[in-house]
Every structure is written in C-alpha cells, then in structure tokens.
Design a protein around this motif. Structure first.
Motif, PDB file in Angstrom:
ATOM      1  N   GLY A 115      29.693  19.647  59.495  1.00 55.77           N
ATOM      2  CA  GLY A 115      28.437  18.925  59.418  1.00 55.77           C
ATOM      3  C   GLY A 115      28.339  17.899  58.319  1.00 55.77           C
ATOM      4  N   ARG A 116      29.396  17.691  57.519  1.00 61.69           N
ATOM      5  CA  ARG A 116      29.336  16.733  56.415  1.00 61.69           C
ATOM      6  C   ARG A 116      30.342  15.614  56.629  1.00 61.69           C
ATOM      7  N   PRO A 117      29.927  14.341  56.453  1.00 59.32           N
ATOM      8  CA  PRO A 117      30.899  13.244  56.546  1.00 59.32           C
ATOM      9  C   PRO A 117      31.836  13.268  55.341  1.00 59.32           C
ATOM     10  N   VAL A 118      33.118  13.100  55.607  1.00 52.70           N
ATOM     11  CA  VAL A 118      34.135  13.179  54.559  1.00 52.70           C
ATOM     12  C   VAL A 118      35.143  12.058  54.753  1.00 52.70           C
ATOM     13  N   VAL A 119      35.512  11.409  53.657  1.00 51.31           N
ATOM     14  CA  VAL A 119      36.602  10.431  53.672  1.00 51.31           C
ATOM     15  C   VAL A 119      37.862  11.145  53.201  1.00 51.31           C
ATOM     16  N   VAL A 120      38.901  11.122  54.005  1.00 53.10           N
ATOM     17  CA  VAL A 120      40.178  11.753  53.665  1.00 53.10           C
ATOM     18  C   VAL A 120      41.122  10.687  53.133  1.00 53.10           C
ATOM     19  N   SER A 121      41.724  10.967  51.982  1.00 55.94           N
ATOM     20  CA  SER A 121      42.635  10.006  51.357  1.00 55.94           C
ATOM     21  C   SER A 121      44.049  10.567  51.285  1.00 55.94           C
ATOM     22  N   ALA A 122      44.978   9.858  51.930  1.00 54.22           N
ATOM     23  CA  ALA A 122      46.405  10.123  51.787  1.00 54.22           C
ATOM     24  C   ALA A 122      47.047   9.002  50.981  1.00 54.22           C
ATOM     25  N   ASP A 123      46.199   8.208  50.306  1.00 54.04           N
ATOM     26  CA  ASP A 123      46.643   7.036  49.550  1.00 54.04           C
ATOM     27  C   ASP A 123      46.797   7.402  48.071  1.00 54.04           C
ATOM     28  N   PRO A 124      47.978   7.276  47.481  1.00 53.23           N
ATOM     29  CA  PRO A 124      48.189   7.676  46.082  1.00 53.23           C
ATOM     30  C   PRO A 124      47.272   6.959  45.096  1.00 53.23           C
ATOM     31  N   ASP A 125      47.054   5.651  45.289  1.00 54.38           N
ATOM     32  CA  ASP A 125      46.212   4.899  44.359  1.00 54.38           C
ATOM     33  C   ASP A 125      44.762   5.379  44.413  1.00 54.38           C
ATOM     34  N   MET A 126      44.267   5.613  45.617  1.00 53.39           N
ATOM     35  CA  MET A 126      42.888   6.088  45.742  1.00 53.39           C
ATOM     36  C   MET A 126      42.741   7.492  45.168  1.00 53.39           C
TER      37      MET A 126
END
Length: 503
Positions: A115-126
């Motif tokens: 139920g929660r929007p989530v941004v997934v990061s596989a980016d090392p810099d981020m």
C-alpha cells in the motif's frame, strides 16, 4: 386541463389495475416501462461506478508529483506489487522482482509495496546519496509489516537523540576496544569449543550450530528455544503479510511473540538479581533500566535485544553457512586460507594459544574471503528510507513521504562493477584499500549514519571461525550435500557437514 402529475393524489391502497392509467394526463407508466427505467438507472449507476473505478486506478498509477517520477508500475490499487516483491528467491542471484524491473525500467524505478509507493534504487550513486543525506532529506523508515515484525520501538524506527543513545550503548560492548580486550578471546574460545564438539558428532547442521556470545542464553534453562523461534522468524521475514495460521508470515509473527516471551523471562530473572555481574549486552541493558531516570523503557529494551539477536546472531550464522558452502566448492580458496593460517600458528610460541589482535589484523587473505562471502550472501535484500521533502535526483523527483529502497544485491551482483559477480573469487579484493564503512559499490553492512555497529564483531567472529576450521579440520558435506533454501531470503538451510581433525 394541462397534463401534470398528481403524485399527491396517489393512494397506496388503490385497486386500479396496473395496466390502467395511474397518472392523469397523457403519461402512462406500465410495469414494462418501470422495469426499463430501473434497468437504465442501474446501468447508469454501474457506468458511474466503473468510471470512478477507472479514474481511481488511473490516479493510483499516475500520482501527482512536482516533477518527473521514475518509470515503473504501482500495480493494483492498495495491493500494488506486494505479491511479486515477496516471492521467494531460491538462488544467490538478484531476485526476479528487481532483476526484471531493472531490465525494463533501468536502475531506478517505482513500485508499491503493502500500500505504500516506493522508489527502488539499484544505482550506486543514488544509494550513496540517500545514505549521506540521512536526517536531512531522508530518514530511516520501513513498511508497517516490517515494523510489526521487529517491533514499533526497534532501533531502525528511532531517530535523533534516542537513536544516538542506543548506538552509543551498543558500541560500549561491540566497539574495537572491547573487541581487542574481551570479545576476540571469547569468540575464539567459542569457535574452538563448538568445532571440537561438532567433530565428535557424525554430522552437524551448520547454521543450527553457529552462534555468537550476544546473551548468556542456555536452551536447557528455558522451556522455549530461542533458536527454534528465530528459525520460524527468519522463514517468514520476507513473506506476503497475511497473518493467518498456515502462512509464513503468521509463523514469523508467532516466532517473534515466543522469542519475546523468552527475552521477557530473562529480563525478569536478571532484574531480580542485584548482585549479577555485567557479562553481556543484556546485562548492559539491565544496568540502563536500573538508573534513577532511565532513558530506556522495557519495551524499547526488548525490541533492541530482539533486533540485535537477529543482526548479530542470525545474519552472521547465515553468512558463515553460505561461506562454508562456497569454501567447500572452491578448494583453491581453502588451500590459500590454510597457507595463511598455518603461518600464523607457526609464528606462535604456543601453537594452541588464542588468536591475538595482531594476528587477526595480519589475516589479509581471510579478510578478502570474508568480503567476498558477505558480498555474495547479501544478507539484507533492501534498506529502506523515506523522503522528508520532494527530492530531485538523477532527473527524477521522489515526492515527500514516498519510501526509498536501496538494493545492495543489485550493486553487489552488477557485472559492470564485479566481473562474473556470482563467482566466489576472493582475489578480486587483492591490493584494494580496506573498507571500513559503506561505499558506492559495497554496502553489505549498510552506510551513512546507520552503518552497522556490529560490523567489526561479525568480521572477528568469521575470522576466528575460519582460523579454527582450516587449521584444525578438514570437512565434507554429508546427507547428499543438498542445500534447502530458506523461503524468502534464499540462504542455505539444512547444510550438513562432517568434520575430520587434521593429522
């Protein structure tokens, strides 16, 4: 007379047949007409509901933002992509959930979990940026289901002064000074004793046997087994959050509840003994609770103990179990380890003397092996934060209140960063600077302000275990050498070995 509806003159007791006029004027309402009108009204209502539903679904998948959102899908309203996220991963490779979306959307994508929007990061810099902005743009956060599992007062959910206070408390026991003075000798003695006991048995289930001296707990002193309850806990940790009997999540929550009963009993027993010496971390917690104006509450203390048991006991056991499996499959690595550790023993006056701090620091190849073990193990599949305000990064906007999941496995198993990433190759760390904190390309122990305070303890335990194992024993897998993967996390469980003393 002009046609008009004489509704007021209608009587409920009328005996006029329905087929006759019931309104004056030219307007006739027959049963067929009434049915048609009801049909039209129902259709209009259905169309309205359908349109509203379509609008809701559209708004769910196209939330408003003051900028460009990362690509991806928020899935089904409310449910999101929760089922896909919690699907078991039976291998050491990146989960299909992350792997498939990185291929489709790139290294930064949006999703929705419970139920929660989530941004997934596989980016090392981020990832590095998120860790460095702790307390400024982001704060530690986990979905409600994770909070229920670890406790609402767990250290991961605390911020500001209370978090710093607990971190300092933990470092009193796990800091380098105490590691040098006390814990190195204790872990070395514990590893020697455990391995000697295992060598007298036909075989041992490795993860079951590995432990650390976090609390002075003996299963024989309690009717409930912490170990058993932690097995139940770990099996359901990454599972679909339906708390009904028969589900992994329910088993997880029952494991937590029963483990907390054991911890409460231990706390009550120790609080009733004012003459008890301070021997382990639990005793340090008891001392804090006995202060005139304690900052800790019993609830926070118990949640802290539960999290530390998981962080220091289960995760290290999981990493070492997978590590021994990898060593078994790579005899050249074992040969190189034996060469290093046999040299350590030869340089001692007493070959059976305990490992010293200088010896531990000299184990360069061992450190490379440990780095490779934890890189492949990926004990933590995701580290969560929450945006405190709209954040612009990498051309995207992360709206205030959205979750961010930093994904260490996506970095550790990235072939652009680590050549042949699934291969167990400790030599890849040769001639590289020692990593003492989280970096862009290595975050097995987290990063930023919340870098794991038990990192040094875990490394010491793994090094002393490896030292005793390779200098005193050979081993082989038994019971077919099969490895049963723990549902959810994907670590080896049921990995049996047989120890044979070296001649």
């Amino acid at each position: 007379m002009q046609p008009y509806l004489q509704l007021a003159s209608l009587r409920l007791t009328t005996t006029i047949p329905l087929s006759q006029k019931i309104f004056s004027g030219k307007l006739l309402v027959t049963p067929e007409a009434m049915a048609a009108m009801a049909y039209i009204v129902l259709w209009a209502a259905a169309l309205f509901v359908f349109a509203a539903l379509l609008h809701w679904v559209y708004r769910w998948n196209h939330p408003k933002a003051n900028g460009k959102l990362p690509p991806g899908s928020l899935g089904i309203p409310l449910l999101g992509e929760t089922m896909q996220f919690f699907a078991p991963n039976p291998s050491n490779d990146l989960s299909d959930f992350v792997k498939n979306r990185v291929k489709r959307y790139g290294s930064i994508f949006k999703t929705s979990i419970v139920g929660r929007p989530v941004v997934v990061s596989a980016d090392p810099d981020m990832n590095y940026f998120v860790f460095q902005q702790e307390g400024k743009l982001f704060e530690s956060w986990y979905p409600d289901t994770f909070t229920e599992i670890f406790g609402r007062d767990n250290v991961g959910s605390l911020h500001g002064f209370m978090y710093k206070y607990l971190k300092t408390l933990v470092l009193r026991l796990y800091g380098q000074e105490n590691l040098k003075a006390v814990l190195l000798g204790e872990t070395d003695a514990a590893c020697r004793g455990s391995l000697a006991a295992w060598a007298a048995q036909p075989s041992v289930e490795l993860k079951e046997g590995i432990s650390t001296k976090l609390i002075g707990y003996e299963p024989s002193k309690s009717s409930e087994s912490l170990r058993k309850n932690f097995v139940a806990f770990i099996r359901g940790l990454i599972s679909f959050p339906i708390n009904i009997p028969g589900t992994a999540y329910h088993e997880c929550m029952e494991g937590r509840k029963n483990a907390m009963k054991v911890l409460k009993g231990m706390m009550k027993e120790r609080m009733a003994d004012p003459n008890r010496k301070c021997e382990d971390f639990f005793d340090h917690v008891i001392q804090e609770l006995r202060r005139e104006k304690p900052l800790l509450t019993e609830t926070i203390a118990l949640d802290l103990m539960f999290v530390l048991l998981f962080a220091s006991f289960e995760t290290t056991a999981l990493a070492l179990t997978l590590g021994v499996k990898l060593l078994t499959e790579n005899p050249k690595v074992v040969d190189a380890l034996r060469e290093e550790h046999d040299a350590v023993v030869r340089n001692r006056k007493d070959p059976d003397a305990p490992v010293t701090w200088a010896e531990y620091r000299s184990m360069k190849f061992t450190n490379q092996v440990i780095m490779e073990m934890v890189r492949i193990a990926n004990i933590v599949p995701g580290i969560f934060r929450k945006a405190l305000q709209d954040v612009e990064i990498k051309g995207y906007t992360i709206p205030a209140g959205w979750g961010i999941m930093v994904c260490p496995p996506a970095v550790h198993l990235n072939p652009e960063i680590y050549e042949d990433p699934l291969a167990f190759n400790p030599w890849r760390w040769q001639n590289k600077p020692e990593i003492t904190g989280g970096t862009k390309h290595f975050m097995a122990f987290g990063g930023g302000l919340r870098f794991c305070v038990g990192t040094d303890l875990s490394r010491v335990l793994m090094a002393t275990f490896i030292h005793s194992l390779v200098t005193k024993y050979s081993w082989k897998t038994v019971k077919g050498g099969n490895v049963v993967r723990t549902p959810g996390l994907g670590f080896p469980d049921g990995f049996h070995i047989q120890l044979v003393p070296r001649s």
